[in-house]
Design a protein around this motif. Structure first.
Motif, mmCIF file in Angstrom:
data_model
loop_
_atom_site.group_PDB
_atom_site.id
_atom_site.type_symbol
_atom_site.label_atom_id
_atom_site.label_comp_id
_atom_site.label_asym_id
_atom_site.label_seq_id
_atom_site.Cartn_x
_atom_site.Cartn_y
_atom_site.Cartn_z
ATOM 1 N N GLY A 188 2.696 6.437 -0.688
ATOM 2 C CA GLY A 188 2.378 4.114 -0.508
ATOM 3 C C GLY A 188 3.636 3.598 -0.653
ATOM 4 O O GLY A 188 4.714 4.109 -1.521
ATOM 5 N N SER A 189 3.346 2.573 0.498
ATOM 6 C CA SER A 189 4.844 1.423 1.110
ATOM 7 C C SER A 189 5.734 2.247 1.636
ATOM 8 O O SER A 189 7.049 1.664 2.183
ATOM 9 C CB SER A 189 4.903 1.077 -0.443
ATOM 10 O OG SER A 189 5.536 -0.057 -0.458
ATOM 11 N N CYS A 190 5.572 3.765 1.342
ATOM 12 C CA CYS A 190 7.054 4.035 2.644
ATOM 13 C C CYS A 190 6.432 3.987 4.007
ATOM 14 O O CYS A 190 7.750 4.651 4.326
ATOM 15 C CB CYS A 190 7.294 5.157 1.595
ATOM 16 S SG CYS A 190 7.809 4.746 0.781
ATOM 17 N N MET A 227 9.772 -12.924 2.483
ATOM 18 C CA MET A 227 8.423 -12.349 1.966
ATOM 19 C C MET A 227 9.028 -10.028 2.838
ATOM 20 O O MET A 227 9.579 -10.621 3.152
ATOM 21 C CB MET A 227 7.339 -12.202 3.309
ATOM 22 C CG MET A 227 6.196 -11.587 2.954
ATOM 23 S SD MET A 227 4.896 -11.653 4.251
ATOM 24 C CE MET A 227 4.344 -12.991 2.870
ATOM 25 N N ASP A 228 8.916 -9.904 1.827
ATOM 26 C CA ASP A 228 8.968 -8.137 1.496
ATOM 27 C C ASP A 228 8.219 -7.791 2.004
ATOM 28 O O ASP A 228 6.517 -7.822 2.780
ATOM 29 C CB ASP A 228 9.214 -7.620 0.567
ATOM 30 C CG ASP A 228 9.428 -6.085 0.159
ATOM 31 O OD1 ASP A 228 9.156 -5.396 1.350
ATOM 32 O OD2 ASP A 228 10.075 -5.830 -0.365
ATOM 33 N N GLY A 229 8.999 -7.225 4.080
ATOM 34 C CA GLY A 229 7.949 -7.140 4.941
ATOM 35 C C GLY A 229 7.565 -5.564 4.795
ATOM 36 O O GLY A 229 6.827 -5.365 5.732
ATOM 37 N N HIS A 264 11.814 1.666 9.740
ATOM 38 C CA HIS A 264 12.347 2.843 9.426
ATOM 39 C C HIS A 264 10.557 3.233 8.315
ATOM 40 O O HIS A 264 11.075 4.474 8.358
ATOM 41 C CB HIS A 264 13.543 3.375 8.477
ATOM 42 C CG HIS A 264 13.602 2.371 7.214
ATOM 43 N ND1 HIS A 264 14.097 1.050 7.724
ATOM 44 C CD2 HIS A 264 13.689 2.591 5.537
ATOM 45 C CE1 HIS A 264 14.038 0.728 6.718
ATOM 46 N NE2 HIS A 264 14.053 1.897 5.186
ATOM 47 N N LYS A 265 10.425 2.462 8.687
ATOM 48 C CA LYS A 265 8.522 2.536 8.355
ATOM 49 C C LYS A 265 7.346 1.834 9.064
ATOM 50 O O LYS A 265 7.021 3.312 9.822
ATOM 51 C CB LYS A 265 8.369 1.512 6.527
ATOM 52 C CG LYS A 265 9.469 2.147 5.682
ATOM 53 C CD LYS A 265 8.905 0.877 4.572
ATOM 54 C CE LYS A 265 10.180 1.494 3.041
ATOM 55 N NZ LYS A 265 9.716 0.687 1.984
ATOM 56 N N THR A 266 7.333 0.878 9.544
ATOM 57 C CA THR A 266 6.666 -0.009 10.333
ATOM 58 C C THR A 266 6.741 0.847 11.913
ATOM 59 O O THR A 266 6.034 0.910 12.310
ATOM 60 C CB THR A 266 5.803 -1.443 10.152
ATOM 61 O OG1 THR A 266 6.164 -1.275 8.594
ATOM 62 C CG2 THR A 266 4.941 -1.593 10.708
#
Ligand code: PLP
Length: 943
Positions: A493-495, A663-665, A690-692
């Motif tokens: 999650g979140s990564c 905003m933390d994107g 490195h995530k999306t």
């Protein structure tokens, strides 16, 4: 949609229909209407070109790459061309078994990269002569800034706020230190260490070894002088030079920092590279970044883990030692492997060869009457050329050679591992118009007091694997201990651990991207500039922002940069009292840590029972701090994995009080193509490429954390002191050493967007949301889903609550996580953002089969919990408490009251594809009590 979309997205059309049917929706569009608040939904698709095939996109990128010109760069400045050993390039850098790993928070399935990082730490402590080193920082500039803040935080005299920096440091390092000092109220004084008189009290000092012009100074006396003020000395040192030079530790330094790029990591126009940070044991608890330490498992077997995690931002938040989260693990692994591969003699041979070439060059230049800088030197020469500079540079250009202009009459030449005798001859010709090599002379380092006499890299790991066969097996052995995306889904999650497609990865090792020096003239980097411009335009379209800075090299650094932009905006408007940063309780730990670095005061905002920002509390706090309100940091969709309906209102409240919305994107994967942060009120947002956007996680880095901003903030986007990046007069200082941060991995995100196109990107987001909701739906009968939005739906991740099982069965979140390893999975995010929960993010890349396999495992584990709760299995001796199970358990006399097969091969899949954890559950407390952060002697592993 391009054929690539169906490769990137896991579920087939029939699966998508089946999963939608399970959720009770007819189409993805219906599901999106029910999930994403109408008030923010994009009404038409993104305006991007249609997606390309892999072949088409590679051809297009190839044409862009061809506009870069690979010259021979002798520019130095902390970057040196290097030879990436082909076997390390293919087996680490280009190997998904290494680059798709997650940060090693689950040590039982991360022993390989933990060992590789321990090697790296040992390499750094040995070469610098210090006691402890971390597992990498983002770049040398950042590491120097961290050294300043460490020195500041441990200072004895609280009133002293001056940091002394040698003018002989690399200019970009000085600039990053200055940017960092400003909001903290630290005064940076730049001077000459030879004139340091201690008249002004300082809390720390920074010098460069060798100096930026190549001079190698003995800092022993200087360090004593600074120590007399009870201040700390940081030496920014070139690791390769330390194979020949007396170490900073032996001179009395407290901290050493630097870049490890020249240990086999391509220049890549500035990054990514691993910076190192080494210090004395007494500062271990103040050390920034991750630290690998040795502990032991249930059988007392040595086992590696991340040590002293209580220093880190995810625990200490606004009291953390630094904001670093994603670091440079993959690059640190490469640098460490380079040392393992070459060994101490090999490294010394490389350094000696470079140095001898430098001696030859120096001799020839001196014979021709050029005046050189201070002796001794290692690989870099300062040459006084007077009025001959223009001629020399013209001749150099005709040979495609880059030299550094120090001033109107001085050039600097820095040689590197790739320099050959022929190159030296060319350089001599450029300066002297002659091509004869001078006779060999003895190096000025021989018998010099600064010559290194102490041993280094004596550990067997650096002296064993020197044949390619041995090295190959060593690297493969380590790789096979680690669970990466090549084995199973990593539902963190979140990564956003999604596919990192091979076609996206291929370009990063093209020489046209890899071999460009960050300070090469921009005329040679036209391909890069075009790539940046296209990527920025695409990211602007995706987010709705007016401007992008690609400089930050991780999400947390994007936060820091974005908050500095906000700070500058307020200051320019004469509102410098605006220093309060509102941060919801649920925020990621990097948010408060970054706010503090940007000189802001953190004020917490409550969340309601649904995990949403508590609007009443937000209003109260915004009113209370109205005149001082600088910003709100908010994550969207929330860290609880829901699309908050009130997001527009949240932004409005902050704006009404004169604040800016940051905003933390990190959760952008739920937004792309469906809604845009700039449209619903964000002023600044970072994106985790490195995530999306498919840059692989690398086992904990590299990352890229660009920020997007609204038009009114564009003038303040970070600039760079050495390179004309197009930033304006009002730009804030550089936040990274290189003007475009980690430029060489931007082709990955470029490829992803180019291949997906507008429709593909939107489809990916929709399937990410579908996959998450499908998991939530399947698990909802067995676990409590902690938060949901309207219609009981979640965004792209879900949190399951395990707290009830503590009471009913004595089972903790850790037990469930470790038990999932027995089922062949990487555990989801543990205890964040809510303690006692797991946060699951499948991403669009996972197929329905993999989701079902995961859900089946979770449901089976739920059955095991129930068996404990009802007394069918023992409360202590059960497969959860004793998870994960290893081969050691299998061969040990089995005296447990549960079935051995059930423990180790709980499913058919595991019978056929068992992923063996290398060690049993690790004693975390033991490791922190007995801190040991360098390679153990080999005999510790025997017996
Ligand atoms: C990953 C993440 C960050 C930090 O990003 P890094 O690249 O690791 O520095 C910040 N906020 C959230 C919500 C994240 O998930």
């Amino acid at each position: 949609m391009s054929e690539f979309v169906a490769r990137h997205v896991g579920p087939r059309p029939a699966n998508i229909q089946a999963m939608l049917a399970a959720l009770g929706y007819d189409s993805l569009a219906d599901l999106m209407r029910a999930t994403v608040p109408e008030s923010i939904r994009l009404t038409q698709g993104l305006s991007l070109e249609a997606g390309l095939s892999e072949t088409e996109a590679l051809a297009k990128l190839r044409a862009i790459a061809n506009q870069n010109q690979v010259w021979r760069s002798y520019l130095g400045l902390g970057y040196a061309n290097t030879i990436t050993p082909p076997m390390i390039q293919r087996n680490v850098l280009e190997n998904p078994g290494w680059y798709t790993q997650y940060t090693p928070y689950q040590p039982e399935i991360s022993q390989g990269r933990l060992e590789a990082l321990l090697n790296y730490q040992t390499m750094v402590t040995d070469l610098t002569g210090l006691e402890i080193a971390n597992a990498s920082l983002l770049d040398e500039g950042t590491a120097a800034a961290e050294a300043m803040t460490l020195s500041f935080n441990v200072r004895k005299q609280k009133a002293v706020k001056t940091f002394w920096v040698s003018a002989d440091c690399h200019p970009q390092t000085i600039a990053v230190v200055q940017t960092r000092a400003l909001p903290l109220g630290i005064e940076v004084v730049v001077g000459d260490h030879r004139n340091f008189d201690g008249a002004t009290p300082v809390f720390g000092a920074l010098v460069s070894y060798p100096a930026t012009d190549g001079a190698v100074y003995d800092y022993t006396d200087f360090i004593e002088q600074v120590h007399a003020q009870r201040a700390l000395v940081t030496v920014a040192a070139d690791l390769l030079s330390l194979t020949l030079l007396k170490s900073p530790g032996e001179m009395g330094a407290d901290i050493a920092v630097g870049n490890t790029q020249r240990f086999g990591v391509p220049l890549g126009f500035g990054g990514p590279h691993a910076a190192y940070f080494a210090t004395l044991n007494q500062y271990a608890r103040k050390l920034p970044g991750r630290l690998v330490g040795v502990s032991k498992d249930q059988y007392d077997k040595p086992a590696l883990r991340l040590a002293l995690q209580t220093r880190e931002q995810h625990i200490r938040r606004d009291a953390a030692t630094s904001n670093i989260c994603t670091a440079q693990v993959l690059l640190a692994v490469i640098a460490g492997m380079y040392a393992v591969y070459h060994g101490p003699q090999g490294l010394q041979a490389i350094a000696t060869r470079i140095h001898q070439h430098t001696v030859t060059l120096a001799t020839a230049l001196q014979q021709s009457g050029f005046e050189l800088g201070t002796e001794p030197y290692f690989d870099t020469l300062r040459v006084h050329v007077g009025d001959r500079q223009a001629d020399i540079l013209t001749r150099a250009a005709s040979q495609h050679i880059n030299l550094r202009q120090l001033d109107a009459e001085t050039l600097v030449i820095a040689l590197d591992e790739t320099t050959t005798a022929a190159d030296v001859r060319d350089l001599i010709a450029v300066f002297t118009e002659q091509t004869t090599l001078p006779p060999a002379v003895v190096s000025p380092l021989v018998d010099h007091p600064l010559q290194r006499t102490s041993a280094f890299l004596t550990h067997p790991v650096f002296n064993t694997y020197h044949s390619e066969t041995e090295m190959l097996r060593y690297m493969h052995r380590l790789q096979s201990r680690d669970l990466s995306l090549t084995a199973a889904m990593i539902p963190l999650g979140s990564c956003t651990m999604k596919l990192n497609a091979t076609a996206e990865m291929v370009p990063i090792t093209w020489p046209e991207f890899g071999q460009i020096h960050p300070f090469a003239p921009l005329a040679q980097a036209q391909g890069y500039l075009q790539l940046f411009q296209q990527l920025e335009a695409w990211l602007c379209e995706i987010t709705g922002f007016s401007g992008i800075s690609l400089q930050p090299n991780a999400g947390a650094q994007g936060e820091y940069a974005g908050l500095l932009v906000i700070r500058e905006y307020h200051q320019q408007r004469g509102q410098s009292d605006r220093t309060v940063c509102l941060i919801p309780e649920s925020a990621h730990g990097t948010n408060p840590a970054s706010a503090v670095m940007a000189g802001m005061k953190v004020v917490g905002v409550k969340c309601d029972s649904q995990g949403n920002v508590d609007l009443v509390d937000l209003r109260t706090k915004a009113e209370k701090h109205s005149a001082q309100l600088a910003a709100l940091m908010v994550t969207y969709p929330s860290t609880h994995g829901v699309f908050e309906e009130g997001i527009r209102e949240i932004c409005d409240i902050v704006h009404t009080h004169g604040g800016q919305v940051y905003m933390d994107g990190a959760n952008m994967n739920a937004q792309v193509g469906l809604c845009r942060p700039a449209d619903f009120g964000a002023d600044v947002c970072h994106l985790n490429l490195h995530k999306t956007f498919c840059i692989p996680h690398g086992g904990g880095g590299p990352g890229v954390g660009p920020i997007g901003v609204q038009a009114h903030l564009v003038p303040y986007l970070p600039g760079h002191s050495l390179v004309e990046t197009g930033a304006g007069q009002q730009a804030i200082g550089a936040v990274t050493a290189a003007p475009w941060g980690s430029a060489s991995i931007l082709p990955i995100s470029w490829m992803y967007i180019a291949m997906m196109g507008a429709a593909g990107l939107q489809h990916a987001t929709e399937v990410a949301i579908l996959n998450a909701n499908y998991i939530a739906h399947r698990l909802a009968e067995h676990y409590d889903i902690l938060y949901t939005g309207k219609h009981g739906l979640i965004a792209h991740e879900c949190i399951i609550d395990l707290r009830p099982f503590r009471k009913s069965a004595g089972v903790t979140v850790e037990d469930v996580a470790k038990r999932l390893i027995d089922y062949g999975f990487h555990p989801p995010t543990m205890s964040w953002p809510v303690a006692g929960t797991l946060m699951i993010e499948p991403t669009e890349s996972e197929s329905q089969a993999e989701l079902d396999r995961f859900c089946d495992a979770m449901i089976a584990i739920r059955g095991e919990i129930e068996a404990i709760a009802t007394g069918q299995i023992d409360a202590e001796q059960n497969p959860l408490k004793l998870a994960p199970h290893t081969a050691e358990d299998l061969v040990a006399a089995w005296q447990r009251p549960y079935d051995r097969r059930q423990a180790i091969f709980p499913t058919r899949w595991t019978q056929e594809n068992k992923f063996w954890p290398a060690v049993n559950r690790i004693d975390q407390a033991y490791g922190d009590r007995n801190l040991m952060c360098a390679c153990l002697p080999m005999d510790a592993y025997r017996d």
